[in-house]
Design an enzyme around this catalytic site. Structure first.
Site, short mmCIF file in Angstrom:
data_model
loop_
_atom_site.label_atom_id
_atom_site.label_comp_id
_atom_site.label_asym_id
_atom_site.label_seq_id
_atom_site.Cartn_x
_atom_site.Cartn_y
_atom_site.Cartn_z
N LEU A 1 45.86 -12.56 4.43
CA LEU A 1 44.65 -12.75 5.24
C LEU A 1 43.73 -11.53 5.18
CD1 LEU A 1 43.49 -14.63 7.65
CD2 LEU A 1 44.52 -12.92 9.16
N HIS B 1 39.97 -5.48 28.31
CA HIS B 1 39.83 -5.15 26.89
C HIS B 1 41.20 -4.79 26.30
CE1 HIS B 1 35.61 -5.54 27.34
NE2 HIS B 1 35.41 -4.42 28.00
N ASP C 1 35.41 -13.65 23.93
CA ASP C 1 34.69 -13.33 25.17
C ASP C 1 35.55 -13.60 26.40
OD1 ASP C 1 32.49 -12.42 26.57
OD2 ASP C 1 31.55 -14.40 26.70
C1 IPE Z 1 29.60 -11.49 22.66
O1 IPE Z 1 29.98 -11.38 23.99
C2 IPE Z 1 29.97 -10.26 21.92
C3 IPE Z 1 31.40 -10.08 21.71
C4 IPE Z 1 32.34 -10.92 22.03
C5 IPE Z 1 31.76 -8.85 21.03
P1 IPE Z 1 28.97 -10.86 25.11
O2 IPE Z 1 29.69 -10.91 26.39
O3 IPE Z 1 28.38 -9.57 24.71
O4 IPE Z 1 27.85 -11.98 25.03
P2 IPE Z 1 26.74 -12.42 26.09
O5 IPE Z 1 26.06 -11.17 26.57
O6 IPE Z 1 27.47 -13.11 27.19
O7 IPE Z 1 25.85 -13.34 25.33
C1 IPE Z 2 34.24 -9.60 25.29
O1 IPE Z 2 34.55 -9.63 26.64
C2 IPE Z 2 34.52 -8.26 24.67
C3 IPE Z 2 33.32 -7.46 24.36
C4 IPE Z 2 32.10 -7.91 24.37
C5 IPE Z 2 33.53 -6.08 24.00
P1 IPE Z 2 33.49 -9.22 27.73
O2 IPE Z 2 33.60 -7.75 28.00
O3 IPE Z 2 32.12 -9.68 27.35
O4 IPE Z 2 34.02 -10.01 28.99
P2 IPE Z 2 33.15 -10.83 30.03
O5 IPE Z 2 32.36 -11.83 29.24
O6 IPE Z 2 32.27 -9.85 30.73
O7 IPE Z 2 34.15 -11.47 30.92
MG MG Z 3 31.09 -11.42 27.68
#
Ligand code: IPE
Ligand code: IPE
Ligand code: MG
Length: 224
Positions: free
Chosen positions: A124, A29, A12
């Site tokens: 892995l 990303h 995240d």
């Molecule tokens: C969790 O992150 C999902 C992934 C890392 C793929 P999110 O950014 O979607 O989670 P929330 O919305 O903060 O809980």
């Molecule tokens: C996690 O990073 C990746 C996905 C959920 C695809 P985020 O896109 O949730 O990044 P933040 O949490 O908004 O910074």
């Molecule tokens: Mg996120």
């Protein structure tokens, strides 16, 4: 000393990483995909880690703006094609978990191709969670169990899940301390580590220091 066999990571913080640099979220990303490679390579060379499960796209992530979702799908397609070489070089078997049926036929085909091409790899296992949510996984598992007339017990339920192996160590980057519908059953006795580091900045040094802390945790599994 604990040795992790199954490491799971909630990757995240990509969006915030980019925004804090004045860039579009999608740039985060792209950088995050580079971290996936670094961490996977590290795990492929680790003496104990057998499976690395990475949360890449949740069943809830469809709620994001259409453009971001479309970008993520394209990035995934491009990234998988490029990554095949890296998987083979490190003997990594790629596996996608989650409900893939919602993806385009083209993306589903690419996923299957990379799974097949890496199927002889013996090192892995990298399982990438795509359109994955634990609740959805349980529903799909129960449907499978009913179809197969499986006995309803814990062993059969675990076997019917996308990933049967219990998680030993679960890490979430990005500062939030929640599981966001990830590995809820498999992580029943996982050790949880939360770090404020945003995913694109997560390094093998930080992973190593988490692994070092994990080694000395007393895991009791309900015993004494
Ligand atoms: C969790 O992150 C999902 C992934 C890392 C793929 P999110 O950014 O979607 O989670 P929330 O919305 O903060 O809980
Ligand atoms: C996690 O990073 C990746 C996905 C959920 C695809 P985020 O896109 O949730 O990044 P933040 O949490 O908004 O910074
Ligand atoms: Mg996120």
């Amino acid at each position: 000393m604990n040795t992790p066999r199954h490491l799971a990571i909630i990757m995240d913080g990509n969006g915030r990483w980019a925004q804090s640099r004045g860039m579009a979220r999608v740039k985060g990303h792209e950088r995050g995909a580079e971290t996936v490679r670094t961490i996977t390579t590290f795990c492929a060379n680790h003496p104990h880690i057998e499976r690395l499960t990475l949360y890449a796209f949740s069943t809830e992530n469809w709620k994001r703006p259409k453009l971001e979702v479309e970008f993520l799908m394209k990035l995934l397609e491009r990234w998988l094609k490029n990554e095949l070489e890296v998987y083979l070089a490190h003997d990594v078997r790629f596996e996608a978990i989650g409900d893939l049926s919602r993806f385009s036929p083209q993306l589903q085909r690419t996923i299957r191709e990379v799974e097949e091409a890496t199927s002889p790899c013996k090192g892995l296992v990298q399982s990438l969670a795509l359109n994955y949510g634990s609740r959805d996984e349980v529903v799909r598992a129960l449907r499978r169990m009913v179809e197969r007339h499986d006995p309803i017990d814990e062993a059969h339920l675990l076997q019917a899940l996308d990933v049967a192996m219990e998680v030993d160590l679960l890490i979430r980057t990005g500062g939030d301390q929640r599981l966001s519908n990830f590995m809820l059953l498999q992580a029943a006795y996982a050790e949880l580590f939360f770090t404020p580091t945003l995913w694109p900045d997560f390094s093998t040094d930080e992973l190593q220091s988490i692994l070092t802390s994990f080694e000395t945790v007393e895991r009791r599994f309900g015993g004494i």
